[in-house]
Design a protein around this motif. Structure first.
Motif, PDB file in Angstrom:
ATOM      1  N   GLU A 195       0.945  -1.243  -0.008  1.00 50.15           N
ATOM      2  CA  GLU A 195      -0.032  -0.015  -0.193  1.00 50.15           C
ATOM      3  C   GLU A 195       0.920   1.278  -0.022  1.00 50.15           C
ATOM      4  O   GLU A 195       1.991   0.920   0.472  1.00 50.15           O
ATOM      5  N   LEU A 196       0.371   2.351  -0.500  1.00 55.13           N
ATOM      6  CA  LEU A 196       1.146   3.564  -0.521  1.00 55.13           C
ATOM      7  C   LEU A 196       0.444   4.778   0.054  1.00 55.13           C
ATOM      8  O   LEU A 196      -0.813   4.968   0.183  1.00 55.13           O
ATOM      9  N   GLU A 197       1.231   5.394   0.771  1.00 56.94           N
ATOM     10  CA  GLU A 197       0.887   6.632   1.489  1.00 56.94           C
ATOM     11  C   GLU A 197       0.892   7.810   0.290  1.00 56.94           C
ATOM     12  O   GLU A 197       1.653   7.977  -0.527  1.00 56.94           O
ATOM     13  N   LEU A 198      -0.183   8.397   0.387  1.00 60.34           N
ATOM     14  CA  LEU A 198      -0.687   9.370  -0.917  1.00 60.34           C
ATOM     15  C   LEU A 198       0.709  10.342  -1.015  1.00 60.34           C
ATOM     16  O   LEU A 198       0.923  10.765  -2.077  1.00 60.34           O
ATOM     17  N   GLY A 199       0.990  10.868   0.461  1.00 61.55           N
ATOM     18  CA  GLY A 199       2.108  11.881   0.014  1.00 61.55           C
ATOM     19  C   GLY A 199       3.325  11.336  -0.593  1.00 61.55           C
ATOM     20  O   GLY A 199       4.155  12.146  -1.065  1.00 61.55           O
ATOM     21  N   LYS A 200       3.727   9.979  -0.670  1.00 62.91           N
ATOM     22  CA  LYS A 200       4.760   9.501  -1.474  1.00 62.91           C
ATOM     23  C   LYS A 200       4.784   9.895  -3.146  1.00 62.91           C
ATOM     24  O   LYS A 200       5.647   9.885  -3.694  1.00 62.91           O
ATOM     25  N   LEU A 201       3.611  10.273  -3.429  1.00 57.04           N
ATOM     26  CA  LEU A 201       3.170  10.524  -4.781  1.00 57.04           C
ATOM     27  C   LEU A 201       3.157  12.000  -5.243  1.00 57.04           C
ATOM     28  O   LEU A 201       2.719  12.397  -6.266  1.00 57.04           O
ATOM     29  N   ALA A 202       3.626  12.927  -4.217  1.00 56.98           N
ATOM     30  CA  ALA A 202       3.446  14.207  -4.156  1.00 56.98           C
ATOM     31  C   ALA A 202       4.107  14.884  -5.389  1.00 56.98           C
ATOM     32  O   ALA A 202       3.624  16.020  -6.233  1.00 56.98           O
ATOM     33  N   GLU A 203       5.296  14.184  -6.007  1.00 54.14           N
ATOM     34  CA  GLU A 203       6.004  14.785  -7.258  1.00 54.14           C
ATOM     35  C   GLU A 203       5.505  14.318  -8.476  1.00 54.14           C
ATOM     36  O   GLU A 203       5.862  14.647  -9.619  1.00 54.14           O
ATOM     37  N   GLU A 204       4.171  13.405  -8.547  1.00 54.79           N
ATOM     38  CA  GLU A 204       4.058  12.913  -9.752  1.00 54.79           C
ATOM     39  C   GLU A 204       2.734  13.930 -10.403  1.00 54.79           C
ATOM     40  O   GLU A 204       2.133  14.772  -9.851  1.00 54.79           O
TER      41      GLU A 204
END
Length: 319
Positions: free
Chosen positions: A187-196
């Motif tokens: 699963e992923l924390e949404l914040g890890k995709l901040a630069e996408e």
């Protein structure tokens, strides 16, 4: 002797009447016949169900237990009979199914089930990004059923004019290319995709606002969002130009994977709707049943979602 529904009706009749004499009259039986039947029922259940004296018949503790269950079972069986009759009637002489929906694989699967179950009927579809447009056609009688979705706990559209049956509730997963660094994460924390950069299909509900709010809660503002059709969104994800958002029932697709978002910040409710005054309303129980099976099949096709549901039982196909 095995306990049968008719025995539960006898027990309830005695309890309601308060005496064997009055119960026998209401059931159209001789008191001696009812008394003999009660004795057989009591032997099958292992004890006396009523205390009988000059004041009538009062349930024993065992009788109270049986009555409590009977008050649940008898109405449930009656409802089952009514639903079954309605289901059977609903398939008689239905000339067509005009089904509207937003773009997505569930609509095609529903058409397939309706066509297979009712080969003599004409099945047609109308698709649009706008749920409001679909609902307007439903209200005006140009569509018989609408398969749509709403974000989170949002109120169904035109709920004062249309009837909506729940189909299923899905979490929104993130869609990544299969070579993305986070593709194998459980699963992923949404914040890890901040630069996408993001890709998403358009719509007239609150989903884009809810996504923006979820990003803000995670501490960032999306760099950009490509709002385009499903095929283009998937292509952008496959080639690594963007990450996407998809309901967890998104079908397995080459080059992409779906990954759950930690905390499930976004969700989606699938609904099947109809106008209560339309001729098609009689077929609504059958169409709703088929639509739920379509959702159930979609869940099974996504192994990651199927596994996720074992630990998140408030989601999945409506019962």
């Amino acid at each position: 002797m095995d306990l049968e529904l008719r025995h539960l009706k006898v027990i309830r009749a005695i309890a309601d009447a308060g005496s064997l004499t009055r119960a026998a009259t209401s059931l159209g039986l001789a008191q001696s016949a009812l008394s003999a039947q009660l004795k057989r029922i009591e032997r099958a259940l292992g004890g006396a169900l009523f205390v009988r004296d000059r004041g009538g018949a009062r349930p024993t503790p065992l009788g109270e237990l049986v009555l409590e269950r009977a008050r649940v079972l008898l109405p449930a069986v009656r409802q089952l009979q009514e639903d079954a009759r309605l289901f059977a009637r609903s398939w008689g002489g239905v000339p067509r199914f005009r089904v509207g929906g937003t773009h997505g694989p569930m609509l095609g699967a529903l058409v397939d089930r309706l066509s297979s179950a009712h080969p003599a009927a004409e099945v047609s579809t109308f698709t649009a990004w706008s749920v409001s447009e679909i609902c307007a056609q439903l209200s005006e009688g140009r569509l018989d059923f609408a398969l749509v979705g709403v974000c989170g706990e949002s109120r169904p559209p035109d709920a004062d004019r249309l009837v909506w049956q729940p189909v299923g509730r899905d979490p929104v997963f993130v869609l990544l290319s299969d070579d993305h660094p986070y593709a194998d994460e459980p699963e992923l924390e949404l914040g890890k995709l901040a630069e996408e950069r993001w890709a998403s299909v358009p719509g007239d509900g609150c989903f884009s606002d809810c996504f923006t709010a979820a990003c803000a809660q995670a501490g960032f503002t999306p760099v950009s969002v490509f709002e385009t059709d499903t095929a283009s969104s998937v292509h952008l994800v496959q080639v690594g130009r963007a990450v996407g958002l998809a309901r967890a029932t998104f079908p397995p697709t080459p080059g992409v994977v779906t990954v759950p978002l930690a905390g499930t910040p976004l969700s989606w409710r699938h609904l099947i709707g109809y106008h209560p005054g339309s001729p098609a309303a009689l077929a609504a129980p059958a169409v709703s049943l088929h639509t739920r099976q379509v959702h159930r099949d979609a869940v099974r096709r996504n192994a990651r979602y199927d596994d996720w549901l074992r630990h998140n039982t408030c989601y999945g196909t409506a019962s």
